[in-house]
Motif scaffolding. Structure first.
Motif, PDB file in Angstrom:
ATOM      1  N   MET A  49     -49.980  65.814 -21.891  1.00  0.00           N
ATOM      2  CA  MET A  49     -48.601  65.492 -21.568  1.00  0.00           C
ATOM      3  C   MET A  49     -48.015  66.574 -20.673  1.00  0.00           C
ATOM      4  O   MET A  49     -48.088  67.752 -20.973  1.00  0.00           O
ATOM      5  N   ASP A  50     -47.439  66.130 -19.555  1.00  0.00           N
ATOM      6  CA  ASP A  50     -46.825  67.031 -18.580  1.00  0.00           C
ATOM      7  C   ASP A  50     -45.538  67.619 -19.175  1.00  0.00           C
ATOM      8  O   ASP A  50     -44.665  66.887 -19.643  1.00  0.00           O
ATOM      9  N   ARG A  51     -45.437  68.956 -19.156  1.00  0.00           N
ATOM     10  CA  ARG A  51     -44.207  69.608 -19.614  1.00  0.00           C
ATOM     11  C   ARG A  51     -43.637  70.495 -18.505  1.00  0.00           C
ATOM     12  O   ARG A  51     -42.933  71.469 -18.780  1.00  0.00           O
ATOM     13  N   SER A  52     -43.945  70.161 -17.250  1.00  0.00           N
ATOM     14  CA  SER A  52     -43.446  70.961 -16.134  1.00  0.00           C
ATOM     15  C   SER A  52     -41.926  70.847 -16.033  1.00  0.00           C
ATOM     16  O   SER A  52     -41.306  69.968 -16.638  1.00  0.00           O
ATOM     17  N   GLY A  53     -41.324  71.733 -15.244  1.00  0.00           N
ATOM     18  CA  GLY A  53     -39.876  71.831 -15.199  1.00  0.00           C
ATOM     19  C   GLY A  53     -39.163  70.557 -14.786  1.00  0.00           C
ATOM     20  O   GLY A  53     -38.040  70.288 -15.212  1.00  0.00           O
ATOM     21  N   SER A  54     -39.834  69.725 -13.979  1.00  0.00           N
ATOM     22  CA  SER A  54     -39.193  68.503 -13.498  1.00  0.00           C
ATOM     23  C   SER A  54     -39.040  67.450 -14.584  1.00  0.00           C
ATOM     24  O   SER A  54     -38.340  66.452 -14.400  1.00  0.00           O
ATOM     25  N   MET A  55     -39.684  67.650 -15.737  1.00  0.00           N
ATOM     26  CA  MET A  55     -39.573  66.702 -16.848  1.00  0.00           C
ATOM     27  C   MET A  55     -38.341  66.964 -17.710  1.00  0.00           C
ATOM     28  O   MET A  55     -38.138  66.296 -18.725  1.00  0.00           O
ATOM     29  N   TYR A  56     -37.502  67.882 -17.300  1.00  0.00           N
ATOM     30  CA  TYR A  56     -36.366  68.299 -18.126  1.00  0.00           C
ATOM     31  C   TYR A  56     -35.426  67.137 -18.446  1.00  0.00           C
ATOM     32  O   TYR A  56     -35.171  66.264 -17.625  1.00  0.00           O
ATOM     33  N   GLY A  57     -34.927  67.131 -19.670  1.00  0.00           N
ATOM     34  CA  GLY A  57     -33.885  66.168 -20.031  1.00  0.00           C
ATOM     35  C   GLY A  57     -34.430  64.869 -20.590  1.00  0.00           C
ATOM     36  O   GLY A  57     -35.378  64.847 -21.375  1.00  0.00           O
ATOM     37  N   GLU A  58     -33.831  63.775 -20.157  1.00  0.00           N
ATOM     38  CA  GLU A  58     -34.152  62.461 -20.713  1.00  0.00           C
ATOM     39  C   GLU A  58     -35.614  62.060 -20.531  1.00  0.00           C
ATOM     40  O   GLU A  58     -36.208  61.493 -21.452  1.00  0.00           O
ATOM     41  N   PRO A  59     -36.264  62.322 -19.372  1.00  0.00           N
ATOM     42  CA  PRO A  59     -37.681  61.964 -19.247  1.00  0.00           C
ATOM     43  C   PRO A  59     -38.548  62.601 -20.334  1.00  0.00           C
ATOM     44  O   PRO A  59     -39.400  61.938 -20.921  1.00  0.00           O
ATOM     45  N   MET A  60     -38.336  63.890 -20.619  1.00  0.00           N
ATOM     46  CA  MET A  60     -39.117  64.549 -21.660  1.00  0.00           C
ATOM     47  C   MET A  60     -38.798  63.974 -23.037  1.00  0.00           C
ATOM     48  O   MET A  60     -39.693  63.730 -23.855  1.00  0.00           O
ATOM     49  N   ASP A  61     -37.523  63.727 -23.302  1.00  0.00           N
ATOM     50  CA  ASP A  61     -37.136  63.165 -24.604  1.00  0.00           C
ATOM     51  C   ASP A  61     -37.784  61.804 -24.829  1.00  0.00           C
ATOM     52  O   ASP A  61     -38.323  61.529 -25.913  1.00  0.00           O
ATOM     53  N   ASP A  62     -37.748  60.935 -23.806  1.00  0.00           N
ATOM     54  CA  ASP A  62     -38.328  59.599 -23.953  1.00  0.00           C
ATOM     55  C   ASP A  62     -39.850  59.667 -24.072  1.00  0.00           C
ATOM     56  O   ASP A  62     -40.460  58.920 -24.845  1.00  0.00           O
ATOM     57  N   ALA A  63     -40.468  60.566 -23.295  1.00  0.00           N
ATOM     58  CA  ALA A  63     -41.923  60.710 -23.381  1.00  0.00           C
ATOM     59  C   ALA A  63     -42.343  61.205 -24.764  1.00  0.00           C
ATOM     60  O   ALA A  63     -43.337  60.750 -25.330  1.00  0.00           O
ATOM     61  N   LEU A  64     -41.578  62.132 -25.328  1.00  0.00           N
ATOM     62  CA  LEU A  64     -41.880  62.628 -26.675  1.00  0.00           C
ATOM     63  C   LEU A  64     -41.757  61.515 -27.716  1.00  0.00           C
ATOM     64  O   LEU A  64     -42.609  61.391 -28.601  1.00  0.00           O
ATOM     65  N   GLN A  65     -40.708  60.705 -27.614  1.00  0.00           N
ATOM     66  CA  GLN A  65     -40.550  59.616 -28.568  1.00  0.00           C
ATOM     67  C   GLN A  65     -41.696  58.622 -28.465  1.00  0.00           C
ATOM     68  O   GLN A  65     -42.169  58.093 -29.477  1.00  0.00           O
ATOM     69  N   SER A  66     -42.170  58.391 -27.258  1.00  0.00           N
ATOM     70  CA  SER A  66     -43.322  57.502 -27.080  1.00  0.00           C
ATOM     71  C   SER A  66     -44.594  58.138 -27.636  1.00  0.00           C
ATOM     72  O   SER A  66     -45.446  57.455 -28.211  1.00  0.00           O
ATOM     73  N   LEU A  67     -44.720  59.452 -27.452  1.00  0.00           N
ATOM     74  CA  LEU A  67     -45.859  60.172 -28.033  1.00  0.00           C
ATOM     75  C   LEU A  67     -45.853  60.033 -29.551  1.00  0.00           C
ATOM     76  O   LEU A  67     -46.896  59.756 -30.172  1.00  0.00           O
ATOM     77  N   PHE A  68     -44.691  60.191 -30.169  1.00  0.00           N
ATOM     78  CA  PHE A  68     -44.588  60.048 -31.622  1.00  0.00           C
ATOM     79  C   PHE A  68     -44.922  58.621 -32.054  1.00  0.00           C
ATOM     80  O   PHE A  68     -45.578  58.409 -33.076  1.00  0.00           O
ATOM     81  N   PHE A  69     -44.489  57.653 -31.258  1.00  0.00           N
ATOM     82  CA  PHE A  69     -44.835  56.253 -31.539  1.00  0.00           C
ATOM     83  C   PHE A  69     -46.349  56.063 -31.524  1.00  0.00           C
ATOM     84  O   PHE A  69     -46.929  55.397 -32.384  1.00  0.00           O
ATOM     85  N   GLY A  70     -47.011  56.676 -30.516  1.00  0.00           N
ATOM     86  CA  GLY A  70     -48.465  56.577 -30.433  1.00  0.00           C
ATOM     87  C   GLY A  70     -49.158  57.213 -31.620  1.00  0.00           C
ATOM     88  O   GLY A  70     -50.127  56.673 -32.155  1.00  0.00           O
ATOM     89  N   LEU A  71     -48.661  58.364 -32.065  1.00  0.00           N
ATOM     90  CA  LEU A  71     -49.250  59.033 -33.227  1.00  0.00           C
ATOM     91  C   LEU A  71     -49.116  58.164 -34.478  1.00  0.00           C
ATOM     92  O   LEU A  71     -50.061  58.027 -35.262  1.00  0.00           O
ATOM     93  N   GLU A  72     -47.935  57.569 -34.663  1.00  0.00           N
ATOM     94  CA  GLU A  72     -47.716  56.734 -35.844  1.00  0.00           C
ATOM     95  C   GLU A  72     -48.556  55.465 -35.807  1.00  0.00           C
ATOM     96  O   GLU A  72     -48.799  54.845 -36.844  1.00  0.00           O
ATOM     97  N   SER A  73     -48.999  55.062 -34.603  1.00  0.00           N
ATOM     98  CA  SER A  73     -49.798  53.839 -34.463  1.00  0.00           C
ATOM     99  C   SER A  73     -51.273  54.071 -34.767  1.00  0.00           C
ATOM    100  O   SER A  73     -52.036  53.103 -34.860  1.00  0.00           O
ATOM    101  N   LEU A  74     -51.679  55.324 -34.897  1.00  0.00           N
ATOM    102  CA  LEU A  74     -53.094  55.615 -35.141  1.00  0.00           C
ATOM    103  C   LEU A  74     -53.523  55.137 -36.527  1.00  0.00           C
ATOM    104  O   LEU A  74     -52.747  55.157 -37.475  1.00  0.00           O
TER     105      LEU A  74
END
Length: 421
Positions: free
Chosen positions: A1-26
């Motif tokens: 998962m990209d955590r570079s500076g341009s991901m700041y704010g809502e993009p990072m928050d939404d990507a994290l929530q999707s990551l958590f969704f993926g983990l819960e789907s395992l």
């Protein structure tokens, strides 16, 4: 998962929530790991972890702490690290999801390096699926990386699309049904799109198209590996049809692959093939442009007749009057990203704000289909042209009764209109 500076704010928050969704789907028998990257990499664990409630909870806490926007973008190192983690799972289907919002200078080298690694590993090679965020990532780099890795590719151009599209991709790829798919008894010299053929996953249809000369066999054989590593085969009878214009139905799929190959290998012949296919089907690509102009029904019919003859057409002859405007329509192709914007850590943002903005927002991706109510002055019918950026035209909008009239036919010859008769 990209955590570079341009991901700041809502993009990072939404990507994290999707990551958590993926983990819960395992499933309990699944194993996972997380690599966060910018110009450096950070691993959740030095080895793969079974998807227990405890490990998933620890991973969520780790991601919340480590996945904070900072630094530059190095994509090759995390991919190499992921492959090292996944090489010792002979009884499983190893899978890498790459999530990034940036373009980097060594993208061609990344594709070629991963291709060499995958060829060396053979059937045991990890699959690669890619998800791009925003306009600075190189869509064709991510597309080709997924093609090489037999995975799925998708892109979200606006931050409000990130979570929904990422979750759809994770669900689509959650259950592999058939891997290492191949076709037998094809005519000599037959071109296949995409190639190599991606894996088949529960919840994500697989469409294979091709081009051949001469005669086609009465049937072909499809084969692949089942989840238990047994070989599955089926004989598929061929059928000739003149009702469905196949050259248009699969044109977007072929244009994407031709453009990706032209970009990856610097192949001018592939670039010219993309131009020829774009002009023949009326679907824009990276090397062609779309214009719009005002005309009458009579002049438009004359315009179509001239195009069918294969002649070079002077659009000015067919405008409604001397004062009729001829405009270049922008925003219909995606582009090769911006390394400069990535290096500068320019924020993802919602860059498409003009009247054509929703086209890319609604049509960027290979998973799911499109809506029809975002496009204002061109009318609802334009928003349903299934081959603009969505490889499946199965979801046909009920508001498209006049798709083969006016703007849609002028610009694309809309597939949805053709498929509804």
């Amino acid at each position: 998962m990209d955590r570079s500076g341009s991901m700041y704010g809502e993009p990072m928050d939404d990507a994290l929530q999707s990551l958590f969704f993926g983990l819960e789907s395992l499933k309990p028998e699944d194993s996972f790991n997380i690599i966060a990257f910018d110009h450096e990499i950070a691993l959740f664990s030095p080895q793969m972890n079974l998807a227990t409630s405890a490990s998933i909870g620890q991973a969520r806490e780790w991601a919340m702490e480590k996945c904070k926007a900072r630094g530059g973008t190095d994509i090759l190192s995390p991919l190499q690290q992921a492959f090292q983690l996944l090489e010792n799972f002979p009884e499983a289907v190893p899978y890498v999801f790459l999530i990034t919002d940036g373009a980097v200078a060594d993208e061609r080298n990344i594709c070629l390096a991963m291709q060499s690694r995958i060829i060396a590993l053979g059937a045991r090679a990890p699959r690669i699926s890619t998800f791009g965020i925003g306009h600075y990532c190189n869509y064709y780099f991510l597309k080709m990386l997924a093609v090489i890795g037999r995975g799925i590719s998708d892109v979200a151009f606006t931050s409000d699309k990130i979570r929904g599209q990422m979750e759809r991709m994770l669900v689509a790829a959650a259950t592999p049904v058939l891997t290492n798919i191949g076709l037998q008894r094809l005519p000599d010299g037959c071109e296949i799109y995409p190639f190599p053929i991606p894996d088949l996953f529960c919840g994500n249809s697989l469409t294979i198209s091709g081009k051949f000369q001469g005669s086609f066999p009465d049937s072909i054989t499809v084969f692949g590996l089942m989840p238990d590593h047994s070989t599955w085969t089926v004989e598929v009878p061929s059928r000739k049809t003149f009702k469905v214009p196949l050259s248009k139905v699969f044109a977007k799929q072929q244009l994407d692959l031709l453009t990706g190959q032209a970009w990856l290998f610097g192949d001018r012949s592939r670039e010219q093939q993309a131009v020829n296919l774009s002009l023949a089907t009326g679907i824009p690509c990276q090397y062609t442009r779309v214009i719009g102009f005002e005309t009458t029904k009579a002049k438009y019919q004359e315009f179509q007749n001239e195009r069918r003859k294969g002649k070079k057409v002077d659009v000015k002859k067919f405008t409604a009057g001397k004062v009729a405007g001829i405009v270049l329509v922008g925003g219909l192709v995606i582009g090769f990203g911006s390394v400069a914007a990535t290096v500068a850590n320019a924020a993802v943002g919602d860059l498409i704000a003009d009247s054509f903005g929703n086209i890319l927002g609604d049509f960027g991706g290979d998973v799911g289909c499109c809506g029809c109510d975002d496009l204002g002055f061109l009318g609802d019918c334009f928003g349903c042209c299934g081959d603009l950026g969505c490889d499946s035209c199965g979801d046909i909008c009920e508001t498209c009764g006049s798709l083969l009239e006016g703007a849609c036919e002028l610009f694309f010859g809309c597939l949805c209109g053709i498929l509804t008769g």
